[in-house]
Design a protein around this motif. Structure first.
Motif, PDB file in Angstrom:
ATOM      1  N   THR A 209       0.804  -1.229   0.000  1.00 34.83           N
ATOM      2  CA  THR A 209       0.000   0.000   0.000  1.00 34.83           C
ATOM      3  C   THR A 209       0.835   1.276   0.000  1.00 34.83           C
ATOM      4  O   THR A 209       0.270   2.362  -0.162  1.00 34.83           O
ATOM      5  CB  THR A 209      -0.923   0.026   1.231  1.00 34.83           C
ATOM      6  OG1 THR A 209      -0.124   0.027   2.431  1.00 34.83           O
ATOM      7  CG2 THR A 209      -1.860  -1.162   1.231  1.00 34.83           C
ATOM      8  N   ARG A 210       2.148   1.178   0.191  1.00 37.10           N
ATOM      9  CA  ARG A 210       2.979   2.382   0.186  1.00 37.10           C
ATOM     10  C   ARG A 210       2.899   3.045  -1.198  1.00 37.10           C
ATOM     11  O   ARG A 210       3.158   2.431  -2.229  1.00 37.10           O
ATOM     12  CB  ARG A 210       4.423   2.042   0.524  1.00 37.10           C
ATOM     13  CG  ARG A 210       5.284   3.259   0.845  1.00 37.10           C
ATOM     14  CD  ARG A 210       6.681   2.846   1.252  1.00 37.10           C
ATOM     15  NE  ARG A 210       6.663   1.933   2.383  1.00 37.10           N
ATOM     16  CZ  ARG A 210       6.577   2.313   3.658  1.00 37.10           C
ATOM     17  NH1 ARG A 210       6.494   3.601   3.942  1.00 37.10           N
ATOM     18  NH2 ARG A 210       6.566   1.420   4.629  1.00 37.10           N
ATOM     19  N   GLY A 211       2.509   4.307  -1.238  1.00 41.60           N
ATOM     20  CA  GLY A 211       2.357   5.002  -2.507  1.00 41.60           C
ATOM     21  C   GLY A 211       1.174   4.522  -3.324  1.00 41.60           C
ATOM     22  O   GLY A 211       1.123   4.719  -4.544  1.00 41.60           O
ATOM     23  N   ILE A 235       0.629   6.098   2.460  1.00 38.92           N
ATOM     24  CA  ILE A 235      -0.255   5.486   1.467  1.00 38.92           C
ATOM     25  C   ILE A 235      -0.446   6.418   0.270  1.00 38.92           C
ATOM     26  O   ILE A 235      -0.701   5.982  -0.839  1.00 38.92           O
ATOM     27  CB  ILE A 235      -1.614   5.122   2.112  1.00 38.92           C
ATOM     28  CG1 ILE A 235      -1.401   4.037   3.174  1.00 38.92           C
ATOM     29  CG2 ILE A 235      -2.623   4.657   1.075  1.00 38.92           C
ATOM     30  CD1 ILE A 235      -2.612   3.791   4.043  1.00 38.92           C
ATOM     31  N   VAL A 236      -0.287   7.715   0.504  1.00 38.00           N
ATOM     32  CA  VAL A 236      -0.484   8.715  -0.547  1.00 38.00           C
ATOM     33  C   VAL A 236       0.847   9.392  -0.861  1.00 38.00           C
ATOM     34  O   VAL A 236       1.586   9.776   0.043  1.00 38.00           O
ATOM     35  CB  VAL A 236      -1.517   9.773  -0.111  1.00 38.00           C
ATOM     36  CG1 VAL A 236      -1.670  10.860  -1.168  1.00 38.00           C
ATOM     37  CG2 VAL A 236      -2.867   9.114   0.175  1.00 38.00           C
ATOM     38  N   ASP A 237       1.144   9.535  -2.127  1.00 37.21           N
ATOM     39  CA  ASP A 237       2.310  10.301  -2.578  1.00 37.21           C
ATOM     40  C   ASP A 237       2.009  11.779  -2.325  1.00 37.21           C
ATOM     41  O   ASP A 237       1.168  12.381  -3.001  1.00 37.21           O
ATOM     42  CB  ASP A 237       2.542  10.033  -4.063  1.00 37.21           C
ATOM     43  CG  ASP A 237       3.737  10.792  -4.626  1.00 37.21           C
ATOM     44  OD1 ASP A 237       4.032  11.910  -4.152  1.00 37.21           O
ATOM     45  OD2 ASP A 237       4.372  10.275  -5.562  1.00 37.21           O
ATOM     46  N   GLU A 238       2.676  12.353  -1.336  1.00 38.92           N
ATOM     47  CA  GLU A 238       2.324  13.706  -0.904  1.00 38.92           C
ATOM     48  C   GLU A 238       2.647  14.756  -1.957  1.00 38.92           C
ATOM     49  O   GLU A 238       1.895  15.729  -2.120  1.00 38.92           O
ATOM     50  CB  GLU A 238       3.014  14.016   0.422  1.00 38.92           C
ATOM     51  CG  GLU A 238       2.441  13.176   1.554  1.00 38.92           C
ATOM     52  CD  GLU A 238       3.180  13.305   2.867  1.00 38.92           C
ATOM     53  OE1 GLU A 238       2.612  12.932   3.905  1.00 38.92           O
ATOM     54  OE2 GLU A 238       4.344  13.782   2.863  1.00 38.92           O
ATOM     55  N   ALA A 239       3.738  14.595  -2.682  1.00 42.05           N
ATOM     56  CA  ALA A 239       4.066  15.559  -3.734  1.00 42.05           C
ATOM     57  C   ALA A 239       2.983  15.560  -4.810  1.00 42.05           C
ATOM     58  O   ALA A 239       2.574  16.621  -5.301  1.00 42.05           O
ATOM     59  CB  ALA A 239       5.430  15.236  -4.339  1.00 42.05           C
ATOM     60  N   ALA A 240       2.508  14.369  -5.162  1.00 42.36           N
ATOM     61  CA  ALA A 240       1.436  14.274  -6.165  1.00 42.36           C
ATOM     62  C   ALA A 240       0.149  14.886  -5.633  1.00 42.36           C
ATOM     63  O   ALA A 240      -0.588  15.561  -6.372  1.00 42.36           O
ATOM     64  CB  ALA A 240       1.222  12.817  -6.554  1.00 42.36           C
TER      65      ALA A 240
END
Length: 318
Positions: A209-211, A235-240
């Protein structure tokens, strides 16, 4: 005689009863990673929350028999090292099945009804200057009739689903992204991304679940959709996500977790310009932290320890 060391007592505001067996109890308000091994030396049971327990620390503690995690997530513990040593790791389950869903819907309602934008509008005097009884400066959307995608359907995801159905929402349970077959009652991951008006994350943080939600997933969502994360920051790509909010890939996001907690100076998720956006709400990892929920956590923590000592470990992760 069991020697119990509680490394982060200040991480929960509750009455933590003492176990009903002979023991020696030591507790610390908080523990830094470089203090962990020395404080756990000679302990048979460690109570941890967020301080990491890597393999090197596990291997340096020959007396350790149990790690009682005072939380649901166990990614702070090197589970493989514990398996090699035969150390039992137990976690807390179900304690937040009401408080986290309520927080999810607090974020959803605030975003869908634009509450923060309306508050700023009134503070700026726009209503006071209006020539009619109301304003139409900001769009308002109803949850009733909207589609909610739920990624992760344990007790927290199921709690969110119960509230969603009470609001009259259509609910889609997302299948695992890599699944070859979609189980009955579930919807393909890509279909959930495309169809949902809001997505709520309730999966653990692990290699799978990473990314999980990155640029491609955010661009696959509706531009009118909202993303809610009360699970784990990684779990969420913060830059995106930041690009998605600033460039309008999605309509809004409500987060209770980020990759570094507490965030260091300069962390992009606490950039003042980002926090000033009316379509982004960030709370400091408190979705779980109602007083009733914290007391339930503390009670279950000691239940887990007592069950282990009685020879019937419960909520076992390893």
């Amino acid at each position: 005689m069991q020697r119990i060391v509680y490394l982060e007592r200040e991480s929960v505001i509750a009455d933590v009863r003492r176990p009903a067996f002979a023991h020696d109890w030591t507790e610390y308000p908080k523990t830094a990673p470089d203090e962990l091994v020395e404080r756990l030396r000679g302990a048979t049971i460690a109570i941890v929350n967020k301080v990491p327990l890597p393999a090197a620390a596990v291997d340096a503690l020959p007396d350790l028999k149990m790690i009682a995690v005072a939380a649901t997530g166990t990614n702070i513990v090197d589970l493989e090292a514990c398996r090699r040593r035969g150390i039992v790791v137990s976690n807390i389950r179900g304690y937040a099945e009401h408080t986290v869903p309520e927080h999810v819907f607090s974020l959803l309602l605030a975003l869908s009804r634009n509450l923060f934008a309306w508050r700023e509008t009134v503070q700026a005097g726009r209503w006071q200057q209006s020539d009619q009884f109301c304003l139409f400066d900001h769009p308002i959307r109803d949850l009733h009739g909207a589609t909610l995608g739920v990624i992760g359907s344990g007790s927290l995801g199921n709690g969110v689903i119960r509230l969603a159905e009470a609001f009259g929402m259509r609910v889609l349970r997302a299948e695992h992204r890599a699944a070859a077959v979609v189980r009955p009652g579930y919807t393909a991951f890509a279909e959930v991304l495309a169809a949902a008006d809001a997505i709520s994350l309730h999966c653990p943080l692990n290699d799978e679940t990473r990314g999980l939600i990155g640029e491609a997933e955010l661009q696959a969502m509706k531009p009118t959709a909202m993303l809610i994360n009360t699970a784990r920051g990684g779990i969420v790509d913060e830059a995106a996500l930041i690009r998605a909010l600033r460039e309008g890939w999605i309509a809004g996001a409500g987060f209770d977790v980020i990759t570094a907690e507490p965030p260091p100076a300069g962390h992009p998720m606490v950039d003042p310009a980002l926090l000033a956006l009316p379509n982004f709400l960030l709370t400091p990892h408190v979705a779980w932290a109602s007083r009733p929920a914290m007391q339930a956590l503390a009670d279950q923590l000691i239940d887990n320890i007592e069950a282990f000592v009685a020879g019937n470990p419960r909520n076992v992760v390893t």
